[in-house]
Design an enzyme around this catalytic site. Structure first.
Site, mmCIF file in Angstrom:
data_model
loop_
_atom_site.group_PDB
_atom_site.id
_atom_site.type_symbol
_atom_site.label_atom_id
_atom_site.label_comp_id
_atom_site.label_asym_id
_atom_site.label_seq_id
_atom_site.Cartn_x
_atom_site.Cartn_y
_atom_site.Cartn_z
ATOM 1 N N CYS A 67 -7.937 12.950 -9.294
ATOM 2 C CA CYS A 67 -7.575 13.610 -10.547
ATOM 3 C C CYS A 67 -7.075 12.584 -11.561
ATOM 4 O O CYS A 67 -7.436 12.627 -12.738
ATOM 5 C CB CYS A 67 -6.506 14.673 -10.297
ATOM 6 N N CYS A 125 -2.703 19.900 -6.841
ATOM 7 C CA CYS A 125 -2.562 20.513 -8.161
ATOM 8 C C CYS A 125 -3.257 21.859 -8.293
ATOM 9 O O CYS A 125 -2.742 22.766 -8.910
ATOM 10 C CB CYS A 125 -3.034 19.549 -9.242
#
Length: 359
Positions: free
Chosen positions: A100, A197
């Protein structure tokens, strides 16, 4: 430099809140941007996506800076999540937070910052940068060693680091919370987010089963004797104790069982007894997909220290770079639960050299 426009990634947490505040106090032209990387409103145990956005907005209003939202869900799905699923399907344990950072926060977001006319991006990571004599930028551990996040940032290269600021890298976590409280930021006592996340705090097994069909199979001991059944190899990590479901094996002492190996060909999980069982330890590993912060490895072979998981104490080792760019690592001491798919990250004291994916 004070006239520079800085775009801060605001997550709705205390670290990014204080990062934005400090930059504003230092006189920069600051804008806060919330990145939405996952479409489903994943209501986790303590905070929904909408709550994060509301907190981010409140912080920006309180500081007196513009607030924007950007949706990277499509990029996230294509460049992070699909890779995450592929790795799990292959029996490996990936770290999506590292990907990410590479694909979203320091690539897609950086491109967006350029569109906004920003000179720098800033994030709430516990890390530092240092410009050295030749003009290159080093990635340095955060001052608060217990919170250092360079393990997740090792894929960043020179171009990204030259455009990045880590405002809280020189501050202890406890002080960050104090600063937030002193300045009446709504996030001052907000719990730190944990977990991946896009999963939030949900049960990982439940989440993964929505995307990948599980194939049940047998659990064997180190001698090939069946001792139980597993729910699908993808649900287990090397060194894992919880959730194996092995209990009361005939003629075996009541010692905890740990996942030691995955036999992908036969869909068998191999488990051993005891936290310090020899099968859980290795002193070598091979890694691929190397990223070097300086642009290349320090040498063809070199001494350094390394982590094979976040928050692990740095472990002394020797690194050999192969012709194909992969590396062989030999540790001075055997390491417990080296896990394929996770990252090994290399350090020279406090300087992060880079890292790669364990195979």
């Amino acid at each position: 430099m004070q006239n520079n426009k800085i775009i801060v990634g605001i997550s709705g947490g205390v670290d990014s809140s204080v990062s934005a505040l400090l930059l504003k106090q230092q006189g920069y032209d600051v804008t806060g941007v919330f990145m939405k990387n996952w479409e489903e409103d994943d209501t986790d145990e303590f905070c929904s996506a909408e709550q994060h956005i509301a907190d981010a907005q409140a912080v920006c209003d309180s500081i007196g800076i513009p607030f924007k939202k950007i949706n990277f869900a499509a990029e996230y799905w294509d460049n992070v999540f699909e890779h995450f699923l592929t790795e799990y399907k292959a029996g490996r344990t990936p770290n999506p937070d590292i990907l990410c950072n590479k694909e979203i926060k320091f690539k897609a977001f950086l491109s967006y910052v350029h569109l906004l006319g920003g000179d720098y991006i800033a994030t709430g990571h516990y890390a530092r940068t240092k410009v050295i004599d030749d003009g290159s930028v080093q990635l340095v551990k955060g001052l608060d060693d217990s919170k250092d996040q360079t393990y997740f940032l090792y894929t960043l290269g020179q171009e990204q680091l030259k455009q990045t600021m880590f405002p809280i890298g020189d501050i202890e976590k406890s002080r960050v919370r104090e600063i937030a409280k002193e300045n009446n930021l709504v996030t001052f006592d907000k719990k730190d987010s944990t977990g991946i996340c896009f999963i939030g705090e949900r049960k990982f097994k439940d989440f993964l089963s929505k995307f990948l069909p599980a194939q049940k199979g047998e659990i064997h001991d180190e001698n090939g004797i069946k001792i139980g059944m597993h729910d699908g190899l993808m649900y287990y990590t090397i060194g894992q104790r919880q959730g194996l479901g092995i209990g009361g094996v005939k003629n075996r002492p009541e010692i905890p069982w740990f996942a030691a190996q995955k036999d992908l060909e036969n869909n068998v999980l191999i488990a051993v007894q005891g936290h310090d069982h020899p099968m859980l330890f290795k002193d070598t590993l091979q890694a691929i997909d190397l990223s070097w912060v300086a642009g290349s490895a320090p040498a063809d072979s070199f001494r350094c220290s390394a982590k094979v998981r976040y928050r692990q104490k740095d472990q002394p080792c020797s690194v050999e770079v192969n012709n194909d760019g992969s590396v062989n690592v030999v540790f001075d001491e055997p390491q417990r639960a080296i896990t394929p798919g996770q990252s090994v990250v290399f350090y020279d004291n406090d300087v992060c050299l880079g890292g790669g994916i364990i195979i």
